[in-house]
Design an enzyme around this catalytic site. Structure first.
Site, PDB file in Angstrom:
ATOM      1  N   HIS A   1       0.704  -1.366  -0.105  1.00 11.36           N
ATOM      2  CA  HIS A   1      -0.095   0.210   0.018  1.00 11.36           C
ATOM      3  C   HIS A   1       0.694   1.318  -0.009  1.00 11.36           C
ATOM      4  CE1 HIS A   1       1.081   0.182   4.151  1.00 11.36           C
ATOM      5  NE2 HIS A   1       0.648   1.314   4.367  1.00 11.36           N
TER       6      HIS A   1
HETATM    7  C1  UD1 Z   1      -2.308   5.740   5.741  1.00  7.83           C
HETATM    8  C2  UD1 Z   1      -1.020   6.028   6.500  1.00  7.83           C
HETATM    9  C3  UD1 Z   1       0.319   5.014   6.217  1.00  7.83           C
HETATM   10  C4  UD1 Z   1      -0.501   3.790   6.988  1.00  7.83           C
HETATM   11  C5  UD1 Z   1      -1.866   3.236   6.456  1.00  7.83           C
HETATM   12  C6  UD1 Z   1      -2.194   1.898   6.938  1.00  7.83           C
HETATM   13  C7  UD1 Z   1      -0.580   8.480   6.190  1.00  7.83           C
HETATM   14  C8  UD1 Z   1       0.301   9.581   5.645  1.00  7.83           C
HETATM   15  N1  UD1 Z   1      -0.160   7.321   5.653  1.00  7.83           N
HETATM   16  O1  UD1 Z   1      -2.058   5.466   4.691  1.00  7.83           O
HETATM   17  O2  UD1 Z   1       1.465   5.488   7.045  1.00  7.83           O
HETATM   18  O3  UD1 Z   1       0.433   2.701   6.697  1.00  7.83           O
HETATM   19  O4  UD1 Z   1      -2.701   4.210   6.553  1.00  7.83           O
HETATM   20  O5  UD1 Z   1      -3.180   1.681   6.018  1.00  7.83           O
HETATM   21  O6  UD1 Z   1      -1.038   9.127   7.241  1.00  7.83           O
HETATM   22  N2  UD1 Z   1      -9.507   4.407   2.103  1.00  7.83           N
HETATM   23  C9  UD1 Z   1     -10.951   3.959   2.099  1.00  7.83           C
HETATM   24  N3  UD1 Z   1     -11.261   3.713   3.282  1.00  7.83           N
HETATM   25  C10 UD1 Z   1     -10.500   4.192   4.282  1.00  7.83           C
HETATM   26  C11 UD1 Z   1      -9.368   4.756   4.348  1.00  7.83           C
HETATM   27  C12 UD1 Z   1      -8.877   5.232   3.067  1.00  7.83           C
HETATM   28  O7  UD1 Z   1     -11.158   3.497   0.982  1.00  7.83           O
HETATM   29  O8  UD1 Z   1     -11.256   3.739   5.598  1.00  7.83           O
HETATM   30  C13 UD1 Z   1      -8.787   4.930   0.660  1.00  7.83           C
HETATM   31  C14 UD1 Z   1      -9.271   6.155   0.387  1.00  7.83           C
HETATM   32  O9  UD1 Z   1      -9.562   6.113  -1.240  1.00  7.83           O
HETATM   33  C15 UD1 Z   1      -7.909   7.089   0.340  1.00  7.83           C
HETATM   34  C16 UD1 Z   1      -6.756   5.889   0.372  1.00  7.83           C
HETATM   35  O10 UD1 Z   1      -7.473   4.865   0.969  1.00  7.83           O
HETATM   36  O11 UD1 Z   1      -8.074   8.039  -0.457  1.00  7.83           O
HETATM   37  C17 UD1 Z   1      -5.669   6.399   1.078  1.00  7.83           C
HETATM   38  O12 UD1 Z   1      -6.002   6.607   2.614  1.00  7.83           O
HETATM   39  P1  UD1 Z   1      -4.956   7.440   3.419  1.00  7.83           P
HETATM   40  O13 UD1 Z   1      -5.644   7.514   4.748  1.00  7.83           O
HETATM   41  O14 UD1 Z   1      -4.851   8.869   2.874  1.00  7.83           O
HETATM   42  O15 UD1 Z   1      -3.564   6.860   3.371  1.00  7.83           O
HETATM   43  P2  UD1 Z   1      -3.198   5.275   3.413  1.00  7.83           P
HETATM   44  O16 UD1 Z   1      -2.617   4.833   2.011  1.00  7.83           O
HETATM   45  O17 UD1 Z   1      -4.201   4.269   3.869  1.00  7.83           O
END
Ligand code: UD1
Length: 371
Positions: A205
């Site tokens: 991821h």
């Molecule tokens: C975040 C953390 C990362 C951690 C990871 C674990 C930061 C910078 N990154 O990355 O360090 O390893 O979480 O999972 O804080 N999304 C969903 N549902 C959710 C959450 C996210 O669909 O409940 C999707 C959304 O499209 C979103 C994307 O995942 O845009 C990324 O989510 P985001 O919280 O921005 O970063 P992660 O890649 O999850």
């Protein structure tokens, strides 16, 4: 002592679980739990509360997804008035996600003492969003709780005073040791029609791996080759699923017969999955630590790690993202017997207790000072 504990994303939850439980047990502590809502899907957040017995958050900010700046800024805007109302004696943050940084800046700017659990880890790669979050959070923290010797050395090199640093061990491992038997009892391999020890587990991821098409394709080519000989179970992070679609890779991935795509798993099912795998391929930080304790070979699909103890003591190997390197590392992981991993110092299931002892001491010192 009123303590506001902030969580936001999935990896915060298994770290916060033992801390909040110890705080509730301490007569002098009044813990308050704030969830920023950075992660919001039931399988990225709610399920961890249920499985790990974390009390429901006292405040849920519902921030959701966005660019790094938007997400960080929105958490800050929501936290400032909340901290103003609650007037905590201490704010406690864990890990290195955007919510960690946002809460840290607000605590520092509003003059509230700040504790950071899992301080001092450094990948020395500033293209990682987490590295920026780690450096900035540590620079404004008053109490820095560390998991391994490298973190202590990093903080000292950055000029953090010795008396702010507390080497306490690893709270994520507290949770793992407490939950391991429950996870094994689920018999996860048979749920997915594979045999314990005869499959690989995969997670992916990191933006550096999944947001860049050529890198992602190289990794997937390696996976395609490996799954011809060995089933691979792959819980897919929502970010990664989005990128498969965006880059037109979804149908190719779905044709890989021995690659089993799964939704994001709860804590116990995921722990059961990695605990019984032949080996694990991952770009996660936390999984490098979990496999070290489980003694399962871990091939890290990155060029660096902020957790070097998982290499010196554990089962971790930095493999990078080159197709051929991943394939040959997978072949060796299947055929070689690794030397047994040694448990890193203080990864013994009691890290949260040590943190709470330090915080209690801080509380007593402040009372004495005020009195
Ligand atoms: C975040 C953390 C990362 C951690 C990871 C674990 C930061 C910078 N990154 O990355 O360090 O390893 O979480 O999972 O804080 N999304 C969903 N549902 C959710 C959450 C996210 O669909 O409940 C999707 C959304 O499209 C979103 C994307 O995942 O845009 C990324 O989510 P985001 O919280 O921005 O970063 P992660 O890649 O999850």
């Amino acid at each position: 002592m009123k303590i506001v504990n902030v969580v936001g994303a999935r990896p915060n939850l298994m770290k916060m679980a033992p801390i909040i439980s110890e705080m509730h047990r301490h007569p002098a502590m009044e813990p308050i739990l704030v969830h920023t809502g950075q992660h919001y899907d039931a399988n990225m957040s709610g399920v961890f509360f249920e499985e790990l017995g974390i009390p429901a958050p006292d405040y849920d900010l519902g921030i959701g997804s966005g660019s790094h700046t938007q997400q960080t800024a929105q958490v800050m805007l929501a936290l400032e008035p909340l901290f103003g109302d609650l007037k905590p004696d201490l704010v406690l943050v864990v890990g290195d996600v955007n919510s960690t940084l946002a809460a840290s800046i607000v605590a520092a700017k509003t003059g509230i003492r700040l504790a950071h659990v899992e301080a001092g880890l450094r990948s020395f790669d500033r293209t990682m969003p987490e590295e920026i979050n780690r450096i900035l959070t540590d620079s404004v923290s008053d109490y820095l709780f560390t998991t391994e010797a490298s973190a202590n050395a990093n903080l000292k090199r950055e000029g953090i005073a010795d008396e702010k640093i507390f080497f306490v061990g690893n709270v994520m491992i507290d949770t793992l040791l407490m939950q391991r038997q429950r996870a094994l009892d689920l018999d996860v391999p048979s749920r997915h029609q594979v045999t314990a020890g005869h499959y690989a587990a995969l997670t992916l991821h990191r933006p550096a791996n999944v947001d860049h098409r050529p890198t992602l394709v190289g990794i997937l080519e390696a996976i395609e080759r490996i799954q011809r000989d060995l089933p691979i179970l792959f819980p897919v992070h929502p970010r990664t699923m989005k990128q498969f679609d965006r880059f037109g890779l979804t149908s190719w991935v779905r044709t890989m017969e021995n690659l089993k795509l799964l939704p994001p798993l709860g804590y116990l099912e995921f722990l059961g999955l990695i605990a019984q795998a032949g080996f694990v391929m991952t770009d996660s930080g936390g999984i490098q630590e979990e496999t070290t304790i489980l003694g399962i070979p871990c091939l890290t699909l990155r060029e660096n790690t902020e957790r070097p103890v998982t290499i010196s003591h554990g089962t971790n190997r930095l493999v990078g993202t080159d197709r051929d390197r991943i394939i040959s590392a997978a072949i060796s992981a299947r055929s070689e017997t690794l030397p047994a991993s040694r448990r890193p110092e203080l990864w013994d299931g009691h890290a949260a207790e040590r943190i709470i002892n330090v915080i209690a001491q801080i509380g007593r010192q402040s009372d004495a000072h005020l009195g």
